[in-house]
Design an enzyme around this catalytic site. Structure first.
Site, PDB file in Angstrom:
ATOM      1  N   ASP A   1     109.217  -9.626 -76.210  1.00 17.16           N
ATOM      2  CA  ASP A   1     109.826  -9.747 -77.542  1.00 17.16           C
ATOM      3  C   ASP A   1     109.046  -8.891 -78.540  1.00 17.16           C
ATOM      4  O   ASP A   1     108.133  -8.173 -78.170  1.00 17.16           O
ATOM      5  CB  ASP A   1     109.842 -11.213 -77.979  1.00 17.16           C
ATOM      6  CG  ASP A   1     108.431 -11.758 -78.165  1.00 17.16           C
ATOM      7  OD1 ASP A   1     107.574 -11.468 -77.307  1.00 17.16           O
ATOM      8  OD2 ASP A   1     108.176 -12.442 -79.171  1.00 17.16           O
TER       9      ASP A   1
ATOM     10  N   HIS B   1     110.907  -8.835 -67.773  1.00 17.16           N
ATOM     11  CA  HIS B   1     111.671  -9.154 -68.983  1.00 17.16           C
ATOM     12  C   HIS B   1     111.045  -8.452 -70.191  1.00 17.16           C
ATOM     13  O   HIS B   1     109.890  -8.695 -70.540  1.00 17.16           O
ATOM     14  CB  HIS B   1     111.648 -10.663 -69.184  1.00 17.16           C
ATOM     15  CG  HIS B   1     112.344 -11.129 -70.423  1.00 17.16           C
ATOM     16  ND1 HIS B   1     113.702 -11.367 -70.470  1.00 17.16           N
ATOM     17  CD2 HIS B   1     111.872 -11.398 -71.669  1.00 17.16           C
ATOM     18  CE1 HIS B   1     114.032 -11.775 -71.683  1.00 17.16           C
ATOM     19  NE2 HIS B   1     112.943 -11.806 -72.435  1.00 17.16           N
TER      20      HIS B   1
ATOM     21  N   ASP C   1     112.681 -11.017 -59.384  1.00 18.21           N
ATOM     22  CA  ASP C   1     112.456  -9.781 -60.132  1.00 18.21           C
ATOM     23  C   ASP C   1     113.726  -9.369 -60.861  1.00 18.21           C
ATOM     24  O   ASP C   1     114.399  -8.410 -60.470  1.00 18.21           O
ATOM     25  CB  ASP C   1     111.978  -8.667 -59.191  1.00 18.21           C
ATOM     26  CG  ASP C   1     111.682  -7.381 -59.955  1.00 18.21           C
ATOM     27  OD1 ASP C   1     111.355  -7.473 -61.153  1.00 18.21           O
ATOM     28  OD2 ASP C   1     111.782  -6.292 -59.348  1.00 18.21           O
TER      29      ASP C   1
ATOM     30  N   GLU D   1     108.286 -12.116 -66.975  1.00 17.04           N
ATOM     31  CA  GLU D   1     108.039 -11.373 -68.209  1.00 17.04           C
ATOM     32  C   GLU D   1     106.771 -10.534 -68.046  1.00 17.04           C
ATOM     33  O   GLU D   1     106.014 -10.697 -67.081  1.00 17.04           O
ATOM     34  CB  GLU D   1     107.893 -12.342 -69.401  1.00 17.04           C
ATOM     35  CG  GLU D   1     108.003 -11.618 -70.750  1.00 17.04           C
ATOM     36  CD  GLU D   1     108.301 -12.540 -71.930  1.00 17.04           C
ATOM     37  OE1 GLU D   1     108.483 -13.740 -71.717  1.00 17.04           O
ATOM     38  OE2 GLU D   1     108.353 -12.019 -73.061  1.00 17.04           O
TER      39      GLU D   1
END
Ligand SMILES: [Ca+2]
Ligand SMILES: [Ca+2]
Ligand SMILES: [Ca+2]
Length: 737
Positions: free
Chosen positions: A341, A660, A708, A717
């Site tokens: 993020d 991620h 994955d 992540e």
């Protein structure tokens, strides 16, 4: 640690026609079709499309001319609303689609109304007409479900057609079986020539098996007999171990054959670790906020600077607090994005920077490791330049003098609401907000700024002095506000990073201040802390919420005159003995055995950080068994595991690729890259909190709780704190060669 987040579409809500037409694509007898007129028989009703993109019927398919110049996938779409979904029910979502070659459709099943939760999504790259079919289990029930085909985000206009759209309930849940390749499991990267060398073979056999080591030409260079180990709890597999440590000649392309299976290839040599120690640190440059990434330094990874107050970004040069929290703004540009993020969190930035600076203090060789960053060649070791990028950010999170809670640190700064994937940092349109101060964040700042003061004084005296002053101010402010805890409920738009036990942060901060200043007051605080004599080496040695071991390791291993140092050092050796015993009992050689076999979020970093304690015991005692334990432990991360894969991108014949991330989102947009080589995936997580992992892995046993896929934010992540653990341990391994 990555975040508890809900994957959401910030969708343009299109209004569906309520015309009901009988389903044209009949489902199997035992399956219940939810989509109406999925075959587009004579009409596109009741499908909708976004304004300005009318559907046409072409050869019985629904087609659209997709406009160019949109930003997000969800900016233009076609779909159908009012579909009922039953929680826990399995569905098959299928359709035929074609598109201008290379373009992507984001096909979703989700909630048609706010907050537009996504229950399932796939983003295939299109070409000629192809049938797509997926099975998933709905994590929630609603009468307002939606199927949608999101086709935005392209600079150029293109053409998209879809037919035979089906969402069939009552299908059996898909049984996901990972492709784990040959049953002989090895470190797919490299073993050190003079280090231990062990492999694991998955087998039904309960008596010893013959094994052979083959060189690259297929010649047998060593033979032996395996050791039956019974059923490994962490995988549920019956296994045997193979010890080929007596073979010490360097080379490439070795394999091991046992029980009729041949392992993936590996090297014997140290070269890979010299590369890995650099790559694991190079990871941070492309993780930087507030600076354009130079493609000359990172081919394939060039991107615009994120969050420097250029639209559509809304920060980070002048960031306000959440409503009612403060009356000022702060310039908090820079630092690293935490994980996948765009948030920046002081507690996770703190432990990450500590581990990176600790690597510098403990490994002399790292001073000469070049990282190809803008500061390369400036006579400051690149690892310190990289850590400085975060240190300057951490210092900027401190409340200015004269304001309420002056000297405390804001816990975090991130988007007001969660954003979707993919999203480049400079394209994030969300308002940015400072969250309240916390005692934990303030003590992280105190600890790391104090550590920085003793390290940077050689290179930048003014910065070192500023850092020490900030550390003293933060420590005093934390003492004055000893119980301001970040709440677990503050998880919208960013992770909560809540921690309501801060005796460990107080202990760690006092330790770093004492190591830097030698002042008696800090020694007194250390000796008075309940953490000082506690057994701090549990199943997980340290992480962003549990920092006592960081303080203990530094007191044991860095020069100082604390009374009772012998006992401090002995406690580290005792901790290492515990991890050594866990590893010896583990047929995959993993120094991690959590209670009830519940592997935690980010388990790969836990495995690696436990090895930091083992490495500490080696430094203190020079006993080879601790060194060998680290060298054996890294085998797990690099391929000797139940899934037969490396968790480091670009290392090993089969490795994690789709961590991620909003910008290493190659899986969702072929124009974007995968994470760079040397990126550590979080790894097996028994609790599989994300819907994608739940759809594939429900019922998984520990090591198998991993997939994955970019959607699996709870198992796959990338994160700054995890790569710090990889960097530290790979440096230790490289130093042993
Ligand atoms: Ca049709
Ligand atoms: Ca430099
Ligand atoms: Ca804590």
């Amino acid at each position: 640690m990555p975040l508890w987040e809900r994957s959401r579409i910030v969708s343009v809500l299109a209004v569906a026609s309520l015309l009901t037409v009988a389903a044209a694509a009949p489902a199997r007898a035992d399956e219940v079709e939810q989509v109406r007129n999925g075959g587009f028989d004579g009409t596109t009703d009741p499908f909708w499309s976004t304004a300005g993109m009318p559907m046409t019927l072409t050869d019985g398919q629904a087609c659209v001319d997709v406009p160019g110049g949109t930003t997000n996938r969800w900016d233009v779409a076609i779909g159908q609303n009012d579909l009922p979904l039953v929680a826990g029910e399995s569905y098959r979502f299928s359709f035929d689609a074609s598109g201008t070659a290379g373009h992507v459709v984001r096909a979703i099943v989700g909630l048609a109304v706010s907050p537009y939760d996504t229950y399932f999504e796939q983003s295939p790259v299109l070409g000629d007409l192809t049938h797509y079919s997926y099975t998933f289990t709905a994590g929630a029930g609603t009468a307002q479900g939606q199927v949608a085909f999101q086709v935005g985000g392209s600079a150029d206009p293109w053409h998209f057609c879809v037919d035979n759209v089906s969402l069939a309930g009552g299908v059996p849940p898909e049984v996901y079986v990972p492709d784990t390749g040959p049953r002989v499991r090895v470190n797919q990267v490299a073993y050190l020539p003079d280090g231990p060398k062990t492999a694991t073979v998955v087998t039904d056999a309960t008596t010893a098996l013959p094994w052979q080591l083959n060189d690259a030409g297929g010649k047998v260079v060593a033979r032996g007999s395996s050791l039956p180990r019974g059923v490994d709890v962490s995988s549920g597999q019956n296994v045997q171990t193979i010890d080929f440590g007596r073979y010490t000649r360097a080379g490439t392309g070795f394999t091991i054959t046992a029980d009729g299976e041949t392992s993936r290839p590996f090297d014997i040599g140290a070269g890979a670790y010299r590369t890995l120690r650099a790559d694991a640190l190079k990871f941070y440059y492309t993780q930087r906020s507030g600076i354009a990434i130079d493609g000359a330094l990172r081919p394939g990874y060039a991107r615009a600077a994120g969050h420097i107050d250029v639209a559509p970004n809304q920060g980070d040069g002048n960031v306000p607090c959440q409503a009612g929290v403060c009356d000022y703004t702060l310039d908090v540009r820079g630092g690293w994005y935490d994980a996948g993020d765009h948030g920046k969190y002081v507690v996770n930035g703190g432990i990450t920077t500590w581990e990176m600076l600790n690597e510098y203090e403990r490994s002399h060789a790292v001073r000469n490791v070049g990282l190809n960053i803008p500061e390369s060649g400036n006579r400051v070791p690149d690892i310190l330049d990289e850590a400085r990028w975060e240190l300057d950010f951490l210092l900027s999170m401190q409340v200015p003098a004269g304001k309420p809670y002056a000297g405390m640190a804001h816990h975090k700064i991130h988007d007001q609401n969660w954003t979707g994937l993919p999203l480049l940092p400079d394209q994030d349109p969300q308002p940015r907000e400072l969250h309240p101060v916390s005692t934990a964040a303030t003590l992280n700042l105190a600890a790391v700024a104090a550590q920085a003061a003793r390290i940077y004084c050689t290179y930048d005296k003014a910065f070192a002095a500023r850092a020490l002053k900030a550390a003293r101010t933060a420590y005093a402010a934390a003492k004055a506000n000893p119980a301001l805890y970040a709440p677990g409920t503050d998880g919208t738009g960013g992770g909560a990073y809540n921690d309501d036990k801060v005796t460990d942060e107080f202990y760690w901060a006092a330790a770093e201040l004492y190591l830097t200043t030698g002042e008696k007051a800090f020694a007194g605080d250390i000796l008075a802390s309940p953490e000082h004599t506690a057994d701090v080496f549990g199943a997980s040695a340290f992480d962003w919420a549990s920092t006592a071991a960081a303080g203990r390791l530094d007191l044991a291993l860095l020069p100082n005159k604390l009374p009772g140092l012998a006992a401090v050092r002995q406690s580290v050796v005792a901790g290492a003995e515990k991890y050594l015993a866990v590893q010896k009992a583990h047929a995959y050689g993993v120094p991690y055995a959590p209670a009830n076999n519940m592997w935690d979020w980010g388990s790969n970093s836990i495995v690696l950080n436990n090895m930091v304690v083992l490495a500490g015991a080696h430094t203190l005692t020079h006993a080879p068994k601790y060194r060998d334990a680290v060298l054996t432990g890294i085998d797990y991360v690099l391929g000797r595991n139940a899934l037969n894969q490396s968790y480091v991108t670009g290392y090993g014949e089969v490795s994690s690729q789709n961590e991620h991330s909003r910008w290493y989102a190659h899986q969702l947009d072929p124009a974007l890259p995968n994470p760079p080589a040397g990126t550590l995936s979080g790894g097996a997580n028994s609790s599989i909190q994300d819907p994608y992992a739940q759809s594939k892995l429900t019922g998984c046993v520990a090591q198998f709780c991993y997939i994955d896929d970019i959607q699996s934010w709870s198992t796959n992540e990338e994160a700054i704190n995890w790569n710090a653990a990889l960097s530290w341990v790979s440096a230790f391994v490289a130093d042993q060669a």
